[in-house]
Design an enzyme around this catalytic site. Structure first.
Site, mmCIF file in Angstrom:
data_model
loop_
_atom_site.group_PDB
_atom_site.id
_atom_site.type_symbol
_atom_site.label_atom_id
_atom_site.label_comp_id
_atom_site.label_asym_id
_atom_site.label_seq_id
_atom_site.Cartn_x
_atom_site.Cartn_y
_atom_site.Cartn_z
ATOM 1 N N LYS A 57 -10.005 0.786 10.790
ATOM 2 C CA LYS A 57 -10.082 -0.178 9.072
ATOM 3 C C LYS A 57 -10.122 -1.467 9.087
ATOM 4 O O LYS A 57 -9.412 -2.065 9.486
ATOM 5 C CB LYS A 57 -9.111 0.031 8.376
ATOM 6 C CG LYS A 57 -9.175 -0.216 7.140
ATOM 7 C CD LYS A 57 -8.073 0.164 5.936
ATOM 8 C CE LYS A 57 -8.539 -0.957 4.363
ATOM 9 N NZ LYS A 57 -7.043 -0.280 4.299
ATOM 10 N N ASN B 210 -1.708 3.731 -1.083
ATOM 11 C CA ASN B 210 -1.045 3.734 -0.742
ATOM 12 C C ASN B 210 0.239 3.668 -1.689
ATOM 13 O O ASN B 210 1.318 3.946 -1.914
ATOM 14 C CB ASN B 210 -0.986 2.511 0.400
ATOM 15 C CG ASN B 210 0.297 2.204 0.685
ATOM 16 O OD1 ASN B 210 0.879 3.111 2.128
ATOM 17 N ND2 ASN B 210 1.495 1.215 0.575
#
Length: 278
Positions: free
Chosen positions: A121, A230
């Protein structure tokens, strides 16, 4: 490569009732098929055990790993791999904290050397206050990484023009922000997210800004292929329960997108028809 269902597909199904059963396609990233459309992070949790418990509750098969912040190699401190097995869960190294293309490329090359990871990522940030991506540096870093053999999932602004350019470069997933990282503000620009979904042939994954389950469902209803979250889980009062809520929200949102919502109307339309009343 996954074929993303477009709004035109759903419109065709509505106009032709025999096609109403829209068939879903699995989430496929760089040739790998995943059963879950939820990706969770490995930061901000009380400890790695809580992170592992949240992962189990979420059903996610991918976890993002900030290479600059997560301990993967020092045996003198708790290590993530002691709680989450990289042989059972896909580790997605990311470049959180990088503000130049060179830093991002260097970080991911180190990740490949450390764990053999090639699916990564990429995020190259601009201002520490808002953490929006520096799209010029992001484009430059993406090009270098792709030439170096990486499969790049890229965090980007919710700009359809840059999203198209990143796909044309060869990125394997486009990950527009819903709102600033860690803000929990939800999807701020639904129009742009929808435009990105409609034009993109690789997975579109909302990355950043989702704060609760209803916002995850909303992003999925726009046609996104997956969600990364997250802070929404890690900073919830009960992270494990929120992880479970996110799991169900992503499933519900995808189902609603495939089902095709009813049309919005200016006036009431009774559930029981008025015609033929006694």
């Amino acid at each position: 490569m996954v074929t993303v269902l477009k709004s035109s597909d759903l419109l065709a199904a509505v106009e032709n009732p025999e096609n109403m059963q829209v068939q879903d396609k699995p989430l496929t990233i760089a040739g790998r098929v995943f059963g879950s459309r939820l990706i969770i992070g490995t930061g901000k949790y009380k400890d790695y055990q809580q992170n592992a418990d949240a992962l189990t509750a979420s059903g996610a098969e991918i976890v993002t790993v900030a290479m600059r912040r997560v301990n993967l190699s020092s045996p003198d401190e708790p290590m993530l791999v002691d709680f989450i097995d990289p042989k059972k869960v896909v580790f997605l190294p990311n470049t959180a904290g990088c503000f130049t293309g060179e830093d991002a490329v260097r970080t991911l090359r180190l990740a490949r050397e450390a764990g053999g990871w090639s699916l990564v990522k990429l995020e190259v940030l601009s201002d520490p206050k808002h953490l929006y991506p520096d799209m010029t540096e992001t484009m430059r870093a993406a090009e270098m990484l792709i030439k170096d053999g990486f499969d790049v999932m890229v965090y980007c602004s919710d700009d359809p023009v840059f999203a198209r350019k990143l796909e044309d470069l060869g990125c394997v997933a486009i990950m527009p922000l819903g709102a600033p990282i860690g803000s929990g503000l939800g999807i701020q620009n639904k129009v742009n997210i929808r435009l990105i979904v409609e034009q993109t042939s690789v997975p579109v994954i909302v990355d950043a800004g989702v704060g609760t389950a209803s916002e995850a469902a909303e992003a999925m209803e726009l046609g996104c292929d997956a969600i990364i979250t997250n802070t929404a889980i890690a900073e919830a009062t009960d992270p494990i329960r929120m992880a479970r809520a996110m799991k169900h929200a992503v499933i519900a949102g995808r189902e609603a997108y495939l089902a095709g919502r009813m049309a919005r109307k200016l006036y009431a339309d009774p559930s029981s028809p008025l015609g033929g009343l006694i």
